[in-house]
Design a protein around this motif. Structure first.
Motif, PDB file in Angstrom:
ATOM      1  N   ALA A  77      14.652  45.679  38.465  1.00 12.67           N
ATOM      2  CA  ALA A  77      13.676  46.610  37.896  1.00 12.67           C
ATOM      3  C   ALA A  77      12.971  46.009  36.685  1.00 12.67           C
ATOM      4  CB  ALA A  77      14.369  47.916  37.521  1.00 12.67           C
ATOM      5  N   ILE A  78      13.738  45.462  35.743  1.00 11.78           N
ATOM      6  CA  ILE A  78      13.089  44.939  34.535  1.00 11.78           C
ATOM      7  C   ILE A  78      12.332  43.647  34.826  1.00 11.78           C
ATOM      8  CG2 ILE A  78      14.718  46.093  32.996  1.00 11.78           C
ATOM      9  CD1 ILE A  78      16.187  43.457  32.638  1.00 11.78           C
ATOM     10  N   ARG A  79      12.813  42.875  35.795  1.00 14.54           N
ATOM     11  CA  ARG A  79      12.107  41.643  36.150  1.00 14.54           C
ATOM     12  C   ARG A  79      10.745  41.956  36.758  1.00 14.54           C
ATOM     13  NH1 ARG A  79      11.032  37.735  39.869  1.00 14.54           N
ATOM     14  NH2 ARG A  79      11.386  35.567  39.175  1.00 14.54           N
ATOM     15  N   SER A  80      10.656  43.062  37.505  1.00  8.81           N
ATOM     16  CA  SER A  80       9.371  43.421  38.113  1.00  8.81           C
ATOM     17  C   SER A  80       8.311  43.681  37.051  1.00  8.81           C
ATOM     18  CB  SER A  80       9.541  44.645  39.020  1.00  8.81           C
ATOM     19  OG  SER A  80       9.792  45.827  38.268  1.00  8.81           O
ATOM     20  N   HIS A  81       8.729  44.117  35.865  1.00 10.07           N
ATOM     21  CA  HIS A  81       7.783  44.313  34.757  1.00 10.07           C
ATOM     22  C   HIS A  81       7.389  42.965  34.141  1.00 10.07           C
ATOM     23  CE1 HIS A  81       9.518  48.307  35.184  1.00 10.07           C
ATOM     24  NE2 HIS A  81       8.614  48.806  34.370  1.00 10.07           N
ATOM     25  N   ALA A  82       8.371  42.090  33.973  1.00  6.64           N
ATOM     26  CA  ALA A  82       8.112  40.805  33.319  1.00  6.64           C
ATOM     27  C   ALA A  82       7.173  39.917  34.123  1.00  6.64           C
ATOM     28  CB  ALA A  82       9.433  40.077  33.067  1.00  6.64           C
ATOM     29  N   THR A  83       7.121  40.086  35.429  1.00  9.60           N
ATOM     30  CA  THR A  83       6.264  39.253  36.278  1.00  9.60           C
ATOM     31  C   THR A  83       4.842  39.787  36.399  1.00  9.60           C
ATOM     32  OG1 THR A  83       7.021  40.453  38.255  1.00  9.60           O
ATOM     33  CG2 THR A  83       8.214  38.447  37.664  1.00  9.60           C
ATOM     34  N   GLU A  84       4.538  40.901  35.744  1.00  8.75           N
ATOM     35  CA  GLU A  84       3.200  41.499  35.848  1.00  8.75           C
ATOM     36  C   GLU A  84       2.123  40.580  35.262  1.00  8.75           C
ATOM     37  OE1 GLU A  84       1.833  44.783  36.928  1.00  8.75           O
ATOM     38  OE2 GLU A  84       3.584  44.385  38.196  1.00  8.75           O
ATOM     39  N   ASP A  85       0.984  40.560  35.928  1.00  7.68           N
ATOM     40  CA  ASP A  85      -0.177  39.806  35.446  1.00  7.68           C
ATOM     41  C   ASP A  85      -0.976  40.715  34.512  1.00  7.68           C
ATOM     42  OD1 ASP A  85      -2.349  38.166  35.043  1.00  7.68           O
ATOM     43  OD2 ASP A  85      -3.246  38.559  37.005  1.00  7.68           O
ATOM     44  N   TYR A  86      -0.737  40.570  33.222  1.00  9.93           N
ATOM     45  CA  TYR A  86      -1.394  41.403  32.214  1.00  9.93           C
ATOM     46  C   TYR A  86      -1.591  40.535  30.979  1.00  9.93           C
ATOM     47  CZ  TYR A  86      -2.567  45.726  29.722  1.00  9.93           C
ATOM     48  OH  TYR A  86      -3.221  46.708  29.029  1.00  9.93           O
ATOM     49  N   PRO A  87      -2.755  40.629  30.335  1.00 10.21           N
ATOM     50  CA  PRO A  87      -3.083  39.683  29.256  1.00 10.21           C
ATOM     51  C   PRO A  87      -2.039  39.580  28.148  1.00 10.21           C
ATOM     52  CG  PRO A  87      -5.008  40.956  29.861  1.00 10.21           C
ATOM     53  CD  PRO A  87      -3.861  41.569  30.594  1.00 10.21           C
ATOM     54  N   GLU A  88      -1.624  40.720  27.607  1.00 11.51           N
ATOM     55  CA  GLU A  88      -0.705  40.667  26.466  1.00 11.51           C
ATOM     56  C   GLU A  88       0.160  41.919  26.438  1.00 11.51           C
ATOM     57  OE1 GLU A  88      -0.785  39.799  21.622  1.00 11.51           O
ATOM     58  OE2 GLU A  88      -2.647  40.120  22.740  1.00 11.51           O
ATOM     59  N   PHE A  89       1.474  41.727  26.532  1.00 10.18           N
ATOM     60  CA  PHE A  89       2.389  42.860  26.426  1.00 10.18           C
ATOM     61  C   PHE A  89       3.746  42.391  25.934  1.00 10.18           C
ATOM     62  CE2 PHE A  89       3.169  41.285  30.719  1.00 10.18           C
ATOM     63  CZ  PHE A  89       4.525  41.481  30.929  1.00 10.18           C
ATOM     64  N   GLU A  90       4.483  43.322  25.387  1.00 10.99           N
ATOM     65  CA  GLU A  90       5.841  43.067  24.943  1.00 10.99           C
ATOM     66  C   GLU A  90       6.778  44.074  25.601  1.00 10.99           C
ATOM     67  OE1 GLU A  90       6.439  43.774  20.779  1.00 10.99           O
ATOM     68  OE2 GLU A  90       5.383  45.698  20.787  1.00 10.99           O
ATOM     69  N   MET A  91       8.053  43.693  25.720  1.00  3.97           N
ATOM     70  CA  MET A  91       9.067  44.582  26.282  1.00  3.97           C
ATOM     71  C   MET A  91      10.136  44.803  25.222  1.00  3.97           C
ATOM     72  SD  MET A  91       9.430  43.011  30.153  1.00  3.97           S
ATOM     73  CE  MET A  91      10.498  44.339  30.714  1.00  3.97           C
ATOM     74  N   LEU A  92      10.322  46.062  24.819  1.00  4.63           N
ATOM     75  CA  LEU A  92      11.321  46.407  23.817  1.00  4.63           C
ATOM     76  C   LEU A  92      12.408  47.256  24.468  1.00  4.63           C
ATOM     77  CD1 LEU A  92       8.375  46.281  22.323  1.00  4.63           C
ATOM     78  CD2 LEU A  92       9.637  47.187  20.377  1.00  4.63           C
ATOM     79  N   PHE A  93      13.627  46.761  24.458  1.00  2.00           N
ATOM     80  CA  PHE A  93      14.764  47.481  25.009  1.00  2.00           C
ATOM     81  C   PHE A  93      15.595  48.068  23.874  1.00  2.00           C
ATOM     82  CE2 PHE A  93      13.624  44.335  28.171  1.00  2.00           C
ATOM     83  CZ  PHE A  93      13.742  45.011  29.370  1.00  2.00           C
ATOM     84  N   GLY A  94      16.100  49.279  24.104  1.00  2.00           N
ATOM     85  CA  GLY A  94      16.952  49.905  23.101  1.00  2.00           C
ATOM     86  C   GLY A  94      18.250  50.390  23.722  1.00  2.00           C
ATOM     87  N   VAL A  95      19.374  50.040  23.135  1.00  2.00           N
ATOM     88  CA  VAL A  95      20.689  50.482  23.611  1.00  2.00           C
ATOM     89  C   VAL A  95      21.462  51.066  22.441  1.00  2.00           C
ATOM     90  CG1 VAL A  95      20.779  48.784  25.482  1.00  2.00           C
ATOM     91  CG2 VAL A  95      21.723  48.197  23.250  1.00  2.00           C
ATOM     92  N   SER A  96      22.338  52.006  22.736  1.00  2.00           N
ATOM     93  CA  SER A  96      23.145  52.624  21.683  1.00  2.00           C
ATOM     94  C   SER A  96      24.476  51.913  21.482  1.00  2.00           C
ATOM     95  CB  SER A  96      23.398  54.107  22.022  1.00  2.00           C
ATOM     96  OG  SER A  96      22.186  54.814  22.109  1.00  2.00           O
ATOM     97  N   ASP A  97      24.928  51.227  22.518  1.00  2.00           N
ATOM     98  CA  ASP A  97      26.223  50.558  22.485  1.00  2.00           C
ATOM     99  C   ASP A  97      26.019  49.048  22.428  1.00  2.00           C
ATOM    100  OD1 ASP A  97      28.754  49.560  22.845  1.00  2.00           O
ATOM    101  OD2 ASP A  97      29.123  50.552  24.771  1.00  2.00           O
ATOM    102  N   PRO A  98      26.502  48.377  21.389  1.00  2.00           N
ATOM    103  CA  PRO A  98      26.320  46.920  21.290  1.00  2.00           C
ATOM    104  C   PRO A  98      27.029  46.155  22.397  1.00  2.00           C
ATOM    105  CG  PRO A  98      27.816  47.705  19.590  1.00  2.00           C
ATOM    106  CD  PRO A  98      27.217  48.922  20.216  1.00  2.00           C
ATOM    107  N   TYR A  99      27.937  46.815  23.116  1.00  2.00           N
ATOM    108  CA  TYR A  99      28.651  46.172  24.221  1.00  2.00           C
ATOM    109  C   TYR A  99      28.134  46.652  25.583  1.00  2.00           C
ATOM    110  CZ  TYR A  99      31.777  44.995  20.395  1.00  2.00           C
ATOM    111  OH  TYR A  99      32.295  44.534  19.208  1.00  2.00           O
ATOM    112  N   ASP A 100      26.970  47.292  25.598  1.00  2.00           N
ATOM    113  CA  ASP A 100      26.392  47.782  26.849  1.00  2.00           C
ATOM    114  C   ASP A 100      26.224  46.621  27.828  1.00  2.00           C
ATOM    115  OD1 ASP A 100      24.463  48.762  28.851  1.00  2.00           O
ATOM    116  OD2 ASP A 100      24.244  50.476  27.509  1.00  2.00           O
ATOM    117  N   ALA A 101      26.676  46.812  29.065  1.00  2.00           N
ATOM    118  CA  ALA A 101      26.610  45.750  30.075  1.00  2.00           C
ATOM    119  C   ALA A 101      25.185  45.336  30.379  1.00  2.00           C
ATOM    120  CB  ALA A 101      27.312  46.211  31.348  1.00  2.00           C
ATOM    121  N   ALA A 102      24.219  46.217  30.118  1.00  2.00           N
ATOM    122  CA  ALA A 102      22.822  45.905  30.412  1.00  2.00           C
ATOM    123  C   ALA A 102      22.287  44.784  29.527  1.00  2.00           C
ATOM    124  CB  ALA A 102      21.964  47.151  30.249  1.00  2.00           C
TER     125      ALA A 102
END
Length: 371
Positions: free
Chosen positions: A61-86
């Protein structure tokens, strides 16, 4: 016994309206494509991804966003648990796409809706004027970012959302995916046809950072469980329009058990009931299979047959024609069985104020806030 036919005729009328809505939807987007002008330079975009746990298809799912053809974008992920498997998958994405601006933040939040609390933190660190929020299990197709940001070139449009279909690996998940494609999506099309447009879907929400600031930030909706509905409503109240993009994304339902599917559907039902009670009670007319059985029991064969036929045709049109959902093609025969399950969920949703969300049990107030 003729009165037993009345709900069936009402259900048939609703699904005839859904068929008209599907035709109008296709016609609208066909005309839009023909009239489309070349887009101006796409504005820089910040993708905000609140994450809680590692879904089976998370990396896809997240890789499908990273491969998008778009001039300029950033991806910010937020997790509550520092040991989250994601986090392991996010770091893998950073290694695979070093040219992308991909970051992850550990967010401690006391917001009743922890997801919105994470979004508030991510929005505070977003660099760009456009923000995109979607669920962590959403997989997108090439051209998605351009398609969902293009409508915002119109200053009267404040938020862009889109339809979605489900990917399923178990029978319980298939039942839920079938409901999304053949019952929920038609209800969205009918609502739009009738002019009900203040809602957004969590599958995609794209809006300007300025609009978010004007409604008071994510903090304004942090007390609600239906954050997607509340965000759409607040932006709509600013005088903006909410529109759908001509793309369909996919949510991963995985290999849900029947218990998980029931809990998920019940949470959805109770959330809708407290957010839009009028709409929820109006859903009673959409349970065509149940009303067809009632009509058959009263020997009202025409009413029951027309209701069931209209239901199947509308569900197939939206699922196959609009969503291009292959599950509908292979499991079309399950629609009546799925409808009876859905009717049981709807009945259960009439009562109670507790919902199970991830690993938390929440109590909802009558206005949709988390108590």
């Amino acid at each position: 016994m003729i009165w037993l036919a009345l709900p069936a005729w009402a259900a048939a009328a609703y699904y005839f309206l859904a068929t008209i809505a599907a035709l109008a939807w296709r016609r609208h987007f066909s005309l839009s494509e023909r009239r489309a002008q070349p887009a101006r330079m796409a504005a820089p975009l910040s993708i905000l991804k609140p994450v809680h746990g590692r879904d089976p298809q998370f990396y896809k799912a997240i890789r499908s966003h990273a491969t998008e053809d778009y001039p300029e974008f950033e991806m910010l992920f937020g997790v509550s648990d520092p040991y989250d498997a994601a986090i392991e998958d996010i770091e893998r994405l950073q290694r695979e796409f070093p040219e992308r601006a991909i970051s992850v933040r550990i967010v401690r939040t006391k917001a009743p809706n922890a997801k919105v609390g994470v979004l508030a933190e991510l929005a505070a660190h977003a660099r760009y004027p456009l923000l995109l929020v979607n669920d962590s299990d959403i997989t997108v197709e090439p051209g998605y970012l351009r398609a969902v940001t293009a409508p915002l070139e119109d200053p009267k449009i404040g938020l862009v959302t889109c339809l979605y279909r489900g990917h399923a690996d178990s029978w319980a998940a298939r039942v839920e995916a079938l409901g999304i494609a053949t019952e929920f999506a038609p209800s969205v099309l009918v609502a739009r046809l009738l002019g009900v447009s203040e809602f957004a879907l969590g599958s995609t929400m794209v809006f300007r950072a300025e609009a978010l600031r004007r409604i008071g930030g994510f903090e304004t909706i942090a007390g609600y469980l239906a954050d997607d509905y509340q965000l759409g409503r607040h932006i709509c109240e600013l005088g903006y329009r909410i529109v759908f993009a001509p793309v369909v994304v996919e949510t991963d339902l995985g290999g849900e058990s029947w218990r998980q599917t029931w809990r998920h559907q019940l949470r959805w039902s109770r959330t809708i009931r407290v957010s839009r009670p009028g709409g929820y009670f109006g859903y009673v007319v959409t349970h065509a299979t149940w009303w067809a059985l009632v009509a058959f029991a009263g020997h009202q064969w025409w009413a029951g047959g027309v209701a069931l036929g209209a239901r199947m045709i509308a569900g197939a049109m939206v699922g196959l024609w609009i969503l291009k959902d292959r599950l509908v093609a292979t499991h079309f025969w399950m629609i009546p069985l799925r409808d009876l399950f859905g009717f049981a969920v709807w009945l259960a949703g009439l009562f109670g104020h507790h919902v199970d969300w991830r690993d938390r049990r929440l109590r909802l107030r009558s206005d949709g806030r988390i108590l």
